[in-house]
Design a protein around this motif. Structure first.
Motif, mmCIF file in Angstrom:
data_model
loop_
_atom_site.group_PDB
_atom_site.id
_atom_site.type_symbol
_atom_site.label_atom_id
_atom_site.label_comp_id
_atom_site.label_asym_id
_atom_site.label_seq_id
_atom_site.Cartn_x
_atom_site.Cartn_y
_atom_site.Cartn_z
ATOM 1 N N MET A 12 0.802 -1.379 -0.130
ATOM 2 C CA MET A 12 0.027 -0.197 -0.341
ATOM 3 C C MET A 12 0.449 0.924 0.213
ATOM 4 O O MET A 12 1.028 2.400 -0.378
ATOM 5 C CB MET A 12 -0.901 -0.187 1.437
ATOM 6 N N GLU A 13 2.000 1.176 0.469
ATOM 7 C CA GLU A 13 2.861 2.422 0.619
ATOM 8 C C GLU A 13 4.397 2.245 -0.060
ATOM 9 O O GLU A 13 4.081 2.856 -0.873
ATOM 10 C CB GLU A 13 2.727 2.170 1.672
ATOM 11 N N ILE A 14 4.760 0.452 -0.058
ATOM 12 C CA ILE A 14 6.042 0.883 -1.355
ATOM 13 C C ILE A 14 5.670 0.405 -2.460
ATOM 14 O O ILE A 14 4.890 -0.230 -2.948
ATOM 15 C CB ILE A 14 7.083 0.248 -0.784
ATOM 16 N N PRO A 15 5.935 1.808 -2.932
ATOM 17 C CA PRO A 15 5.609 1.228 -5.031
ATOM 18 C C PRO A 15 6.875 0.289 -5.462
ATOM 19 O O PRO A 15 7.417 -0.413 -5.108
ATOM 20 C CB PRO A 15 6.204 2.623 -5.424
ATOM 21 N N LYS A 16 6.110 -0.511 -6.713
ATOM 22 C CA LYS A 16 5.952 -1.645 -6.822
ATOM 23 C C LYS A 16 7.748 -1.692 -7.624
ATOM 24 O O LYS A 16 9.079 -2.362 -7.004
ATOM 25 C CB LYS A 16 6.047 -1.944 -8.663
ATOM 26 N N ALA A 37 10.087 -0.026 -6.270
ATOM 27 C CA ALA A 37 11.420 -0.247 -4.431
ATOM 28 C C ALA A 37 10.317 -1.165 -3.712
ATOM 29 O O ALA A 37 12.016 -1.661 -3.672
ATOM 30 C CB ALA A 37 10.387 1.432 -3.945
ATOM 31 N N PHE A 38 9.621 -1.938 -4.258
ATOM 32 C CA PHE A 38 9.644 -2.944 -3.661
ATOM 33 C C PHE A 38 10.409 -4.358 -4.480
ATOM 34 O O PHE A 38 10.836 -5.013 -3.348
ATOM 35 C CB PHE A 38 8.143 -4.009 -3.850
ATOM 36 N N ASP A 39 10.422 -4.777 -5.348
ATOM 37 C CA ASP A 39 11.825 -5.192 -6.344
ATOM 38 C C ASP A 39 12.809 -4.839 -6.346
ATOM 39 O O ASP A 39 14.166 -5.584 -6.076
ATOM 40 C CB ASP A 39 11.188 -4.991 -7.858
ATOM 41 N N LEU A 40 13.076 -3.505 -6.354
ATOM 42 C CA LEU A 40 14.646 -3.325 -5.334
ATOM 43 C C LEU A 40 15.109 -4.089 -3.985
ATOM 44 O O LEU A 40 15.613 -4.684 -3.707
ATOM 45 C CB LEU A 40 14.853 -2.050 -5.040
ATOM 46 N N MET A 41 14.162 -4.029 -3.019
ATOM 47 C CA MET A 41 14.330 -4.530 -1.862
ATOM 48 C C MET A 41 14.737 -6.144 -1.902
ATOM 49 O O MET A 41 15.532 -6.401 -0.931
ATOM 50 C CB MET A 41 13.254 -4.275 -0.769
ATOM 51 N N ILE A 42 13.510 -6.809 -2.425
ATOM 52 C CA ILE A 42 13.674 -8.460 -2.638
ATOM 53 C C ILE A 42 14.708 -8.026 -3.957
ATOM 54 O O ILE A 42 15.286 -9.508 -3.210
ATOM 55 C CB ILE A 42 12.160 -8.324 -3.418
ATOM 56 N N ARG A 43 15.431 -7.651 -4.499
ATOM 57 C CA ARG A 43 16.864 -8.026 -4.883
ATOM 58 C C ARG A 43 17.990 -7.451 -4.420
ATOM 59 O O ARG A 43 18.934 -8.437 -4.034
ATOM 60 C CB ARG A 43 17.226 -6.758 -6.414
ATOM 61 N N LEU A 44 17.639 -6.881 -2.897
ATOM 62 C CA LEU A 44 18.099 -6.041 -1.657
ATOM 63 C C LEU A 44 18.967 -7.349 -0.829
ATOM 64 O O LEU A 44 19.037 -8.636 -0.809
ATOM 65 C CB LEU A 44 18.031 -5.577 -1.471
ATOM 66 N N LYS A 45 17.427 -8.173 -0.999
ATOM 67 C CA LYS A 45 16.974 -9.703 0.392
ATOM 68 C C LYS A 45 17.790 -10.557 -0.365
ATOM 69 O O LYS A 45 18.741 -10.935 -0.040
ATOM 70 C CB LYS A 45 15.329 -9.496 0.195
ATOM 71 N N ASN A 46 17.739 -10.660 -1.584
ATOM 72 C CA ASN A 46 18.176 -11.574 -2.394
ATOM 73 C C ASN A 46 20.406 -11.397 -2.088
ATOM 74 O O ASN A 46 20.506 -12.677 -2.183
ATOM 75 C CB ASN A 46 17.856 -12.226 -4.178
ATOM 76 N N ALA A 47 20.736 -10.439 -2.405
ATOM 77 C CA ALA A 47 22.175 -10.706 -3.048
ATOM 78 C C ALA A 47 22.504 -10.260 -1.368
ATOM 79 O O ALA A 47 23.806 -11.174 -1.547
ATOM 80 C CB ALA A 47 21.989 -9.566 -3.152
ATOM 81 N N ASN A 73 16.009 -15.810 8.461
ATOM 82 C CA ASN A 73 13.967 -14.792 8.787
ATOM 83 C C ASN A 73 12.926 -14.565 7.878
ATOM 84 O O ASN A 73 12.672 -13.770 7.499
ATOM 85 C CB ASN A 73 14.546 -13.385 9.333
ATOM 86 N N PRO A 74 12.157 -16.149 7.585
ATOM 87 C CA PRO A 74 11.733 -15.881 6.181
ATOM 88 C C PRO A 74 10.371 -16.029 7.136
ATOM 89 O O PRO A 74 9.715 -15.473 7.566
ATOM 90 C CB PRO A 74 11.783 -17.540 5.686
ATOM 91 N N GLY A 75 9.670 -15.150 6.112
ATOM 92 C CA GLY A 75 8.029 -14.846 6.371
ATOM 93 C C GLY A 75 8.085 -13.820 6.763
ATOM 94 O O GLY A 75 6.727 -13.433 6.926
ATOM 95 N N LYS A 76 9.048 -12.804 6.262
ATOM 96 C CA LYS A 76 8.558 -11.353 6.967
ATOM 97 C C LYS A 76 9.268 -10.278 6.463
ATOM 98 O O LYS A 76 9.493 -10.662 5.105
ATOM 99 C CB LYS A 76 9.973 -11.083 8.447
ATOM 100 N N ILE A 77 8.324 -9.327 6.289
ATOM 101 C CA ILE A 77 8.260 -7.996 6.031
ATOM 102 C C ILE A 77 8.293 -8.591 4.024
ATOM 103 O O ILE A 77 6.968 -7.111 3.599
ATOM 104 C CB ILE A 77 9.831 -7.135 5.177
ATOM 105 N N PHE A 78 8.017 -9.448 3.101
ATOM 106 C CA PHE A 78 7.781 -9.372 2.036
ATOM 107 C C PHE A 78 6.825 -9.865 1.994
ATOM 108 O O PHE A 78 6.812 -11.712 2.356
ATOM 109 C CB PHE A 78 9.290 -9.187 0.657
ATOM 110 N N VAL A 79 5.664 -10.169 1.913
ATOM 111 C CA VAL A 79 4.637 -10.852 0.827
ATOM 112 C C VAL A 79 3.791 -10.222 -0.956
ATOM 113 O O VAL A 79 4.376 -8.945 -0.880
ATOM 114 C CB VAL A 79 2.957 -10.650 1.617
ATOM 115 N N GLU A 80 4.727 -10.667 -1.685
ATOM 116 C CA GLU A 80 4.581 -10.747 -3.193
ATOM 117 C C GLU A 80 3.043 -9.572 -3.009
ATOM 118 O O GLU A 80 1.774 -10.709 -2.714
ATOM 119 C CB GLU A 80 4.631 -11.541 -4.309
ATOM 120 N N PRO A 81 3.139 -8.510 -3.753
ATOM 121 C CA PRO A 81 1.911 -8.099 -4.307
ATOM 122 C C PRO A 81 1.149 -8.729 -4.999
ATOM 123 O O PRO A 81 1.686 -9.338 -5.832
ATOM 124 C CB PRO A 81 1.964 -6.597 -4.531
ATOM 125 N N GLU A 82 -0.421 -8.574 -4.764
ATOM 126 C CA GLU A 82 -1.365 -9.504 -5.672
ATOM 127 C C GLU A 82 -1.295 -8.421 -7.597
ATOM 128 O O GLU A 82 -1.170 -7.064 -6.725
ATOM 129 C CB GLU A 82 -2.353 -9.813 -5.186
#
Ligand SMILES: Cc1cc2nc3c(=O)[nH]c(=O)nc-3n(C[C@H](O)[C@H](O)[C@H](O)COP(=O)(O)OP(=O)(O)OC[C@H]3O[C@@H](n4cnc5c(N)ncnc54)[C@H](O)[C@@H]3O)c2cc1C
Length: 461
Positions: free
Chosen positions: A428-432, A434-444, A452-461
């Motif tokens: 609702m707050e983080i645009p796509k 920025a969301f995708d960049l955060m996922i890439r940072l997490k993966n790096a 800590n799986p299952g936290k912060i990120f739930v893929e937007p529908e």
């Protein structure tokens, strides 16, 4: 499930005292302040960075979840083992390593209790300002991982503003130092700032270098009661216009006040709908001037009562009442969802008006209290989980609150983090992008997704 062979390898690293697997020993590590429950497979108690590194290397190779944990006082479920796995309790890494009066820094391990650090630096005439209301139980590691705020954030900022450097362990076991031990430093990307507030999803923090400041010489504590909630929160902007930045400016509405009635230092007026608890600090002349100005502003705004200059014991009682209000709300209903939204200070009155109307239309008590000075209000959805009429309304209320907050230019979490409970609302707050960049940072940081799986990120529908 973690196999018994792997558990044996971990036990070989930590010794038999360093690993627990019996259900009764795991139970305290299955919950946090959300009161949700998820059982881990085991809990490990490393004693130093090397232990953490060895455990993470095993977890990465074997592919099981590791959930870093401080005191478990988190309010968004960050320390909960939602997919099972190994809870990594940092409670035995609890030494204050150094308080350096010349460079104004402290070096600490993550398991140090926040209040213990404050007390220790105060003995040197120094001040570590961040003070979440959970100060007597939360750990510095948990504060850094959540970027905890607190009562004094209005003047002194949040945990992030005091973290100079970190020692962290990456999910593969690599040990890394970030940041500096100097007052300044701009070499390379600011990994420290990225890890602060990352909620245990990027790295495990094993040592922290903190900035300290000199202890202010004097303080003044005041309390003001109002017969309208909106008049109380308008004081926040009025003080800013008069160039008074209080150390603390806390707000409690009528329902919250009722819940801590017995703990208040003095009885409050029967028609009070809101209370402000205000503290100023600085040199004694400045404090005297500020107290005077705060009094004027409150009276001009029609305060029912304004009181100042409390005895030390009375001040302590007031702060205890404030610290206990979160738990005391359970007097209203057995269950609570607690949101910690922030709106720009000059939109607080709009938000509080909206909340009053929402409580009336939904028929649910929505007591509000919190750090009005920085626009950070804790909105509490009190309900009974056994009543489907009440639980059926919760999702709708949360969405309406967040929509209003974003419309007013605010943010959906000021300090409690996203964790488990707010992850459905992140997009609702983080645009796509920025969301995708955060996922890439997490993966790096964590390509296998063990931390800590299952936290912060739930893929937007
Ligand atoms: C009564 C009450 C009042 C509160 N008031 C405030 C307040 O005023 N302001 C505020 O900001 N918060 C407040 N909180 C929330 C909470 O206390 C803070 O979020 C605190 O920072 C959590 O610290 P903890 O040690 O309990 O961490 P935990 O709850 O154990 O963990 C929180 C998160 O940090 C991660 N983590 C913990 N340690 C490490 C580490 N060493 N390395 C990497 N990740 C780690 C965990 O994985 C988890 O995601 C309050 C809570 C309660 C119960």
């Amino acid at each position: 499930m973690i196999s018994s062979q792997i558990l044996q390898s971990i036990s070989n690293i930590l010794g038999p005292e360093g690993l627990r697997t019996r259900p009764e020993d795991l139970e305290p590590y299955s919950k946090d302040a959300t009161r949700l429950i998820f059982m881990p497979d085991a809990v490990a108690f490393p004693r130093n960075t090397r232990d953490v590194s060895k455990i993470l290397a095993i977890a990465n190779a074997e592919g099981f979840p590791v959930i870093p944990r401080g005191a478990g006082s988190g309010k968004s479920g960050g320390a909960l083992p939602v997919e099972g796995g190994l809870v990594l309790s940092l409670e035995k890494l609890n030494r204050i390593l150094e308080i350096d009066e010349e460079n104004l820094i402290a070096k600490v391990e993550p398991g140090v209790i926040t209040a213990d650090l404050q007390e220790a630096v105060e003995k040197h005439g120094l001040f570590y300002p961040p003070d979440p209301a959970s100060i007597k139980i939360s750990t510095i590691g948990g504060n850094v991982a959540e970027c905890a705020g607190g009562l004094r954030a209005v003047k002194y900022g949040v945990t992030r503003d005091y973290v100079l450097g970190l020692t962290v362990v990456l999910p593969g076991g690599e040990i890394l130092k970030t940041g500096v031990e100097t007052a300044k430093g701009v070499v390379g990307y600011d990994l420290t700032r990225l890890i602060v507030g990352s909620e245990g999803t990027l790295a495990v923090i094993t040592a922290i270098t903190l900035r300290l400041i000199p202890m202010p010489a004097a303080k003044g504590t005041m309390i003001a009661y109002f017969d309208e909630m909106t008049s109380a929160v308008r004081i926040v902007s009025a003080l800013t216009r008069r160039k008074v930045i209080p150390t603390i400016l806390e707000f409690m509405d009528r329902l919250s006040l009722e819940c801590v009635r017995d703990e208040m230092a003095r009885p409050f007026p029967s028609t009070a709908k809101a209370m402000l608890l205000i503290e100023v600090d600085g040199d004694p002349r400045q404090v005297e001037n500020d107290v005077e100005k705060v009094g004027q502003v409150c009276r001009e705004a029609g305060a029912l009562r304004f009181e100042e200059a409390f005895h030390k014991e009375e001040v302590e009682r007031l702060w205890d009442a404030r610290r206990n209000v979160s738990e005391a709300l359970f007097k209203l209903k057995p269950h609570k969802i607690s949101e910690d939204i922030v709106v720009p200070r000059n939109r607080l009155a709009d938000f509080i008006g909206f909340l009053e109307a929402l409580s009336l239309s939904s028929g649910l008590p929505l007591p509000a209290f919190g750090h009005a000075g920085d626009g950070n209000i804790h909105v509490n959805l009190m309900h009974d989980q056994a009543d489907p009429n009440e639980t059926g309304k919760l999702e709708g209320i949360i969405k309406k609150v967040f929509e209003k907050v974003l419309e007013l230019g605010g943010t959906i979490s000021g300090e409690h983090g996203i964790g488990l409970t707010k992850s459905p609302y992140l997009s609702m707050e983080i645009p796509k992008p920025a969301f995708d960049l955060m996922i890439r940072l997490k993966n790096a940081f964590d390509p296998k997704g063990i931390l800590n799986p299952g936290k912060i990120f739930v893929e937007p529908e």
